[in-house]
Design a protein around this motif. Structure first.
Motif, PDB file in Angstrom:
ATOM      1  N   ASP A  32       3.351  -7.249  19.995  1.00  0.00           N
ATOM      2  CA  ASP A  32       3.285  -8.415  19.124  1.00  0.00           C
ATOM      3  C   ASP A  32       2.884  -8.025  17.704  1.00  0.00           C
ATOM      4  O   ASP A  32       3.375  -8.590  16.740  1.00  0.00           O
ATOM      5  N   ALA A  33       1.981  -7.054  17.581  1.00  0.00           N
ATOM      6  CA  ALA A  33       1.546  -6.609  16.260  1.00  0.00           C
ATOM      7  C   ALA A  33       2.703  -5.963  15.509  1.00  0.00           C
ATOM      8  O   ALA A  33       2.876  -6.188  14.305  1.00  0.00           O
ATOM      9  N   ALA A  34       3.514  -5.198  16.212  1.00  0.00           N
ATOM     10  CA  ALA A  34       4.662  -4.553  15.565  1.00  0.00           C
ATOM     11  C   ALA A  34       5.677  -5.592  15.115  1.00  0.00           C
ATOM     12  O   ALA A  34       6.238  -5.492  14.020  1.00  0.00           O
ATOM     13  N   VAL A  35       5.895  -6.608  15.937  1.00  0.00           N
ATOM     14  CA  VAL A  35       6.827  -7.679  15.572  1.00  0.00           C
ATOM     15  C   VAL A  35       6.306  -8.442  14.360  1.00  0.00           C
ATOM     16  O   VAL A  35       7.055  -8.738  13.427  1.00  0.00           O
ATOM     17  N   GLU A  36       5.021  -8.734  14.358  1.00  0.00           N
ATOM     18  CA  GLU A  36       4.408  -9.454  13.236  1.00  0.00           C
ATOM     19  C   GLU A  36       4.482  -8.619  11.955  1.00  0.00           C
ATOM     20  O   GLU A  36       4.753  -9.140  10.875  1.00  0.00           O
ATOM     21  N   LEU A  37       4.267  -7.321  12.080  1.00  0.00           N
ATOM     22  CA  LEU A  37       4.347  -6.432  10.918  1.00  0.00           C
ATOM     23  C   LEU A  37       5.753  -6.443  10.330  1.00  0.00           C
ATOM     24  O   LEU A  37       5.916  -6.562   9.110  1.00  0.00           O
ATOM     25  N   ARG A  38       6.766  -6.334  11.170  1.00  0.00           N
ATOM     26  CA  ARG A  38       8.151  -6.375  10.693  1.00  0.00           C
ATOM     27  C   ARG A  38       8.478  -7.723  10.054  1.00  0.00           C
ATOM     28  O   ARG A  38       9.152  -7.792   9.035  1.00  0.00           O
ATOM     29  N   ARG A  39       7.973  -8.807  10.664  1.00  0.00           N
ATOM     30  CA  ARG A  39       8.225 -10.140  10.110  1.00  0.00           C
ATOM     31  C   ARG A  39       7.618 -10.268   8.717  1.00  0.00           C
ATOM     32  O   ARG A  39       8.260 -10.756   7.786  1.00  0.00           O
ATOM     33  N   LEU A  40       6.385  -9.794   8.558  1.00  0.00           N
ATOM     34  CA  LEU A  40       5.719  -9.885   7.256  1.00  0.00           C
ATOM     35  C   LEU A  40       6.404  -9.001   6.220  1.00  0.00           C
ATOM     36  O   LEU A  40       6.538  -9.396   5.056  1.00  0.00           O
ATOM     37  N   GLN A  41       6.838  -7.809   6.624  1.00  0.00           N
ATOM     38  CA  GLN A  41       7.549  -6.935   5.690  1.00  0.00           C
ATOM     39  C   GLN A  41       8.846  -7.593   5.229  1.00  0.00           C
ATOM     40  O   GLN A  41       9.194  -7.543   4.043  1.00  0.00           O
ATOM     41  N   HIS A  42       9.542  -8.202   6.152  1.00  0.00           N
ATOM     42  CA  HIS A  42      10.786  -8.894   5.807  1.00  0.00           C
ATOM     43  C   HIS A  42      10.505 -10.053   4.857  1.00  0.00           C
ATOM     44  O   HIS A  42      11.222 -10.270   3.874  1.00  0.00           O
ATOM     45  N   ARG A  43       9.435 -10.792   5.130  1.00  0.00           N
ATOM     46  CA  ARG A  43       9.066 -11.940   4.292  1.00  0.00           C
ATOM     47  C   ARG A  43       8.714 -11.495   2.870  1.00  0.00           C
ATOM     48  O   ARG A  43       9.123 -12.131   1.897  1.00  0.00           O
ATOM     49  N   VAL A  44       7.957 -10.402   2.748  1.00  0.00           N
ATOM     50  CA  VAL A  44       7.591  -9.892   1.421  1.00  0.00           C
ATOM     51  C   VAL A  44       8.845  -9.491   0.652  1.00  0.00           C
ATOM     52  O   VAL A  44       9.003  -9.823  -0.534  1.00  0.00           O
ATOM     53  N   THR A  45       9.749  -8.792   1.318  1.00  0.00           N
ATOM     54  CA  THR A  45      10.994  -8.378   0.668  1.00  0.00           C
ATOM     55  C   THR A  45      11.789  -9.594   0.207  1.00  0.00           C
ATOM     56  O   THR A  45      12.296  -9.633  -0.922  1.00  0.00           O
ATOM     57  N   TRP A  46      11.896 -10.596   1.074  1.00  0.00           N
ATOM     58  CA  TRP A  46      12.641 -11.809   0.733  1.00  0.00           C
ATOM     59  C   TRP A  46      11.999 -12.514  -0.459  1.00  0.00           C
ATOM     60  O   TRP A  46      12.694 -12.957  -1.380  1.00  0.00           O
TER      61      TRP A  46
END
Length: 88
Positions: A32-46
């Motif tokens: 779950d932490a890895a999924v959340e990390l990827r989600r946040l990275q994607h959000r920052v990029t967007w």
């Protein structure tokens, strides 16, 4: 010949059980932490892309300010999640 087949079958069953047990033993928190990390990275990029577009197209100050605030908040969440991932 039947003995070889039964030994092979037992080996296949044991290998499948081992792989299954390893997959179940993985911590769901880490997944779950890895999924959340990827989600946040994607959000920052967007948000960075959206902010660049807002500046390029001269959107209003209120809209750009909102994007900057959201980007700062999301970057903070990403930093906290990254720290937790490194510790755990």
């Amino acid at each position: 010949m039947p003995e070889a087949i039964s030994i092979l079958a037992i080996f296949v069953i044991l290998a499948a059980a081992y792989v299954g047990a390893r997959r179940l033993a993985e911590s769901p928190v880490q997944r779950d932490a890895a999924v959340e990390l990827r989600r946040l990275q994607h959000r920052v990029t967007w948000l960075e892309e959206r902010l660049a577009r807002a500046r390029r197209e001269n959107w209003g100050d209120e809209m750009a300010g909102s994007l900057v605030a959201e980007l700062a908040a999301t970057s903070g969440q990403l930093a906290q999640s990254s720290e937790r991932a490194e510790m755990g």
